[in-house]
Design a protein around this motif. Structure first.
Motif, PDB file in Angstrom:
ATOM      1  N   THR A 190       5.179  -9.353   2.664  1.00 33.78           N
ATOM      2  CA  THR A 190       4.916 -10.790   2.685  1.00 33.78           C
ATOM      3  C   THR A 190       3.639 -11.100   1.909  1.00 33.78           C
ATOM      4  OG1 THR A 190       5.868 -10.754   4.899  1.00 33.78           O
ATOM      5  CG2 THR A 190       4.824 -12.792   4.206  1.00 33.78           C
ATOM      6  N   THR A 191       2.593 -10.310   2.135  1.00 29.57           N
ATOM      7  CA  THR A 191       1.337 -10.520   1.417  1.00 29.57           C
ATOM      8  C   THR A 191       1.563 -10.443  -0.090  1.00 29.57           C
ATOM      9  OG1 THR A 191       0.114  -9.519   3.243  1.00 29.57           O
ATOM     10  CG2 THR A 191      -1.038  -9.699   1.147  1.00 29.57           C
ATOM     11  N   LEU A 194       2.674 -13.667  -1.603  1.00 30.78           N
ATOM     12  CA  LEU A 194       1.890 -14.892  -1.404  1.00 30.78           C
ATOM     13  C   LEU A 194       1.534 -15.550  -2.731  1.00 30.78           C
ATOM     14  CD1 LEU A 194      -0.750 -13.946   1.336  1.00 30.78           C
ATOM     15  CD2 LEU A 194       1.278 -15.360   1.615  1.00 30.78           C
ATOM     16  N   SER A 196      -0.065 -19.733  -4.204  1.00 27.53           N
ATOM     17  CA  SER A 196      -0.865 -20.857  -3.729  1.00 27.53           C
ATOM     18  C   SER A 196      -0.065 -21.803  -2.835  1.00 27.53           C
ATOM     19  CB  SER A 196      -1.449 -21.616  -4.919  1.00 27.53           C
ATOM     20  OG  SER A 196      -0.406 -21.925  -5.820  1.00 27.53           O
ATOM     21  N   SER A 198       2.267 -20.806  -0.623  1.00 25.56           N
ATOM     22  CA  SER A 198       2.871 -20.094   0.511  1.00 25.56           C
ATOM     23  C   SER A 198       2.512 -20.693   1.863  1.00 25.56           C
ATOM     24  CB  SER A 198       2.451 -18.626   0.510  1.00 25.56           C
ATOM     25  OG  SER A 198       2.826 -18.018  -0.688  1.00 25.56           O
ATOM     26  N   SER A 328      -1.047 -10.678  -8.887  1.00 26.58           N
ATOM     27  CA  SER A 328      -2.123 -11.348  -8.153  1.00 26.58           C
ATOM     28  C   SER A 328      -2.867 -10.329  -7.297  1.00 26.58           C
ATOM     29  CB  SER A 328      -1.540 -12.440  -7.267  1.00 26.58           C
ATOM     30  OG  SER A 328      -0.729 -11.848  -6.278  1.00 26.58           O
ATOM     31  N   LEU A 329      -4.039 -10.738  -6.816  1.00 31.11           N
ATOM     32  CA  LEU A 329      -4.793  -9.905  -5.876  1.00 31.11           C
ATOM     33  C   LEU A 329      -3.965  -9.689  -4.610  1.00 31.11           C
ATOM     34  CD1 LEU A 329      -7.401  -8.473  -5.140  1.00 31.11           C
ATOM     35  CD2 LEU A 329      -8.345 -10.659  -4.379  1.00 31.11           C
ATOM     36  N   ALA A 330      -3.257 -10.753  -4.192  1.00 28.58           N
ATOM     37  CA  ALA A 330      -2.401 -10.646  -3.001  1.00 28.58           C
ATOM     38  C   ALA A 330      -1.342  -9.569  -3.216  1.00 28.58           C
ATOM     39  CB  ALA A 330      -1.744 -11.991  -2.698  1.00 28.58           C
ATOM     40  N   LEU A 333      -3.016  -6.156  -2.859  1.00 28.87           N
ATOM     41  CA  LEU A 333      -3.313  -5.843  -1.457  1.00 28.87           C
ATOM     42  C   LEU A 333      -2.035  -5.550  -0.672  1.00 28.87           C
ATOM     43  CD1 LEU A 333      -5.994  -8.613  -0.853  1.00 28.87           C
ATOM     44  CD2 LEU A 333      -6.420  -6.144  -0.951  1.00 28.87           C
ATOM     45  N   THR A 336      -0.631  -2.204  -1.535  1.00 31.41           N
ATOM     46  CA  THR A 336      -1.439  -1.145  -0.909  1.00 31.41           C
ATOM     47  C   THR A 336      -1.007  -0.952   0.539  1.00 31.41           C
ATOM     48  OG1 THR A 336      -3.301  -1.761  -2.318  1.00 31.41           O
ATOM     49  CG2 THR A 336      -3.801  -0.412  -0.393  1.00 31.41           C
TER      50      THR A 336
END
Lengths: 352, 352
Positions: A190-191, A194, A196, A198, A328-330, A333, A336
């Motif tokens: 889900t992350t 994500l 803007s 979401s 994206s950074l999301a 993450l 990961t």
């Protein structure tokens, strides 16, 4: 023949041979002249088949998403989705039958690979197809409550519902660490998705949440039920099981065409708007459908969920190179967390 | 006295008593007339002290963030940050001294609680303060490369650097699951802080990344070094150790005032712009500073990182009620991951 199989599996570079063995859907029996060799060899070939079908599912799911992205770039969908779904089921059915024909020619018709069946056996096959039909019908109504990206986010509830139903219906246990890993897989996927917009999903009204949960349960139930069917008769050839599953898939999709697209198909023809990409997508869907059946026969729903989730993340990385997408950074993450989840799942298995 | 302590710990509702024992900084010794009772009682009281200082740190860190949010609502900071930092160090020093005075009055001056020290012991105390000074100086330069929200995201690298330095310098082992949990804590906390502008941090130039990594290493090193100091002389009273740490903290902050704010302090006075909130924040910072020392003495850096991370998430939830903040989906996902991380850390401990 049996002896050769074991010998072959001890050699390197016998993947091709083993691949054919899988498609032949043979139960993994070995001669009983050496118990130690039997256990290790049977374990190893089981592990091998599991890995191979899992990798096949991951690769096919990834390429599926890439084909969808490609077809979107090429323009709007102009073909009817219901006829495409029917074609996928028909192609899967044809592939299963073709493999069966080859098996009958080389090995003869046995109790395990004969196509004819009892009512007792066949009665369960329509159920997964029926569950998917109800889920797909609900899909039209949920968009009254959430938008498309929101729906993609809510679809991750499938991960949790599959885990819960796997535990309740198949009565298989996951270790504490594996449960933690499963929650992490859901949160990570889900992350990774994500963006803007979401947060809008949090404003989903109660009916939307209920429908999303029901859809997740239906989808999880279909997967768990298919696994139960595949494993109830473990010695039954997987191609015969697939044949019957897909026959009912064709039937239910034919009903969907009649209900939704009857006029369009009558006026423009069944294959109207099909392009090269559409054909590639149908072939890919058919092959990944067969890979899902294989994974449910030789592995389980948990492996299926991990396989398709990892494929989703893998696709995003490949899309960066193919279509110039930005990560994206999301996403970083989320992947990961999902990767750590895969690691914890495998560690958790050892500690059960 | 010793016997009473053990007896007290067997009773319920003796938290107040034990609290005083902690502040007195006594090593947890018990009489040796019963070995079994000794081990279980010593283990239990160790566990109790660990829990209490950890809870204190979590609560103080949470209220710290809430005070900052409150002060921001009340208007801009009008006081000088360097004088506030100096006041915090001075207050910590005064508290340590006050507790020591009480101890001397009741228990007399011993080898472990005397204030006078050898050069050999005192020489290491300036190092953490010096590391923090360098880190704080770098902080002024990193904003040339990243904005403030980006810096908050990069600060999560502290979690990883603390884990790595804890392993390398203190040579303490974490299990595989605990390492996985640590990566998850970092990913979870970062996810919880994501907003629409977070992706900008990915455009941080190389120098910015390097500075962020160096700052994370300095901060991790200061924490790990403080733990090494606290534990090298385990029987030494924690208040004496704190006193010397904070004396050097005052010294380095005095230098910072001279370099940065000398004119402002001379013209407007040391306490210019201090309000009720400022005073509350200074008291809170001082108490949480002491709690950090306690956690490093009686627990370790890993507990410290978990405690402050959980506090950060806890603060966000409390802020919803206090200030009407909205929780994002990213926050929900990030805190889920962080919570699973806490669970895995505790599970991983058992399996070491």
């Amino acid at each position: 023949m049996e002896y050769r199989k074991i010998k072959d599996q001890d050699k390197d570079g016998d993947a091709g041979e083993a691949d054919i063995e899988i498609l032949r859907g043979k139960p993994l029996s070995v001669p009983v002249h050496n118990m130690a060799a039997l256990v290790s060899s049977s374990d190893r070939s089981k592990w091998k088949i599991k890995s191979m079908v899992t990798i096949a599912l991951t690769v096919l799911t990834s390429s599926q998403a890439i084909l969808i992205a490609w077809s979107k770039r090429a323009g709007k969908y102009e073909y009817s989705v219901t006829t495409a779904n029917f074609s996928v089921e028909a192609l899967k059915c044809a592939i299963s039958l073709a493999v069966l024909l080859r098996i009958w020619r080389t090995e003869g018709v046995t109790e395990d690979n004969k196509l004819s069946t009892s009512l007792d056996e066949v009665i369960v096959y329509p159920i997964p197809a029926a569950l998917y039909l109800v889920k797909n019908l609900l899909q039209y109504y949920i968009f009254a409550y959430v938008n498309a990206p929101g729906y993609q986010i809510l679809k991750n509830l499938n991960i949790i519902s599959t885990g819960v139903l796997y535990r309740i219906i198949l009565k298989k246990k996951l270790s504490e660490i594996q449960w933690a890993a499963f929650i992490l897989l859901c949160a990570g996927c889900t992350t990774a998705q994500l963006d803007s917009s979401s947060d809008r999903v949090l404003q989903t009204p109660f009916q939307g949440w209920m429908m999303a949960i029901v859809m997740a349960l239906l989808s999880g139930l279909a997967g768990v039920y298919t696994e139960a069917i595949m494993k109830k008769r473990l010695s039954r050839n997987v191609n015969v099981q697939n044949f019957w599953l897909y026959i009912f898939g064709m039937l239910f999709n034919a009903i969907a065409i009649l209900v939704q697209d009857f006029d369009a198909v009558m006026n423009k023809g069944f294959f109207h708007g099909y392009s090269l990409i559409t054909t590639c997508m149908i072939i890919n869907h058919a092959l990944s459908g067969i890979a899902v059946s294989m994974v449910l026969k030789y592995a389980d729903n948990i492996v299926k969920v991990y396989s398709t989730s990892v494929a989703m993340l893998f696709t995003a990385v490949v899309s960066v190179f193919l279509f110039g997408f930005h990560l994206s950074l999301a996403f970083f993450l989320g992947s990961t967390v999902a990767s750590v989840s895969v690691y914890l799942h495998s560690i958790g298995k050892l500690q059960r």
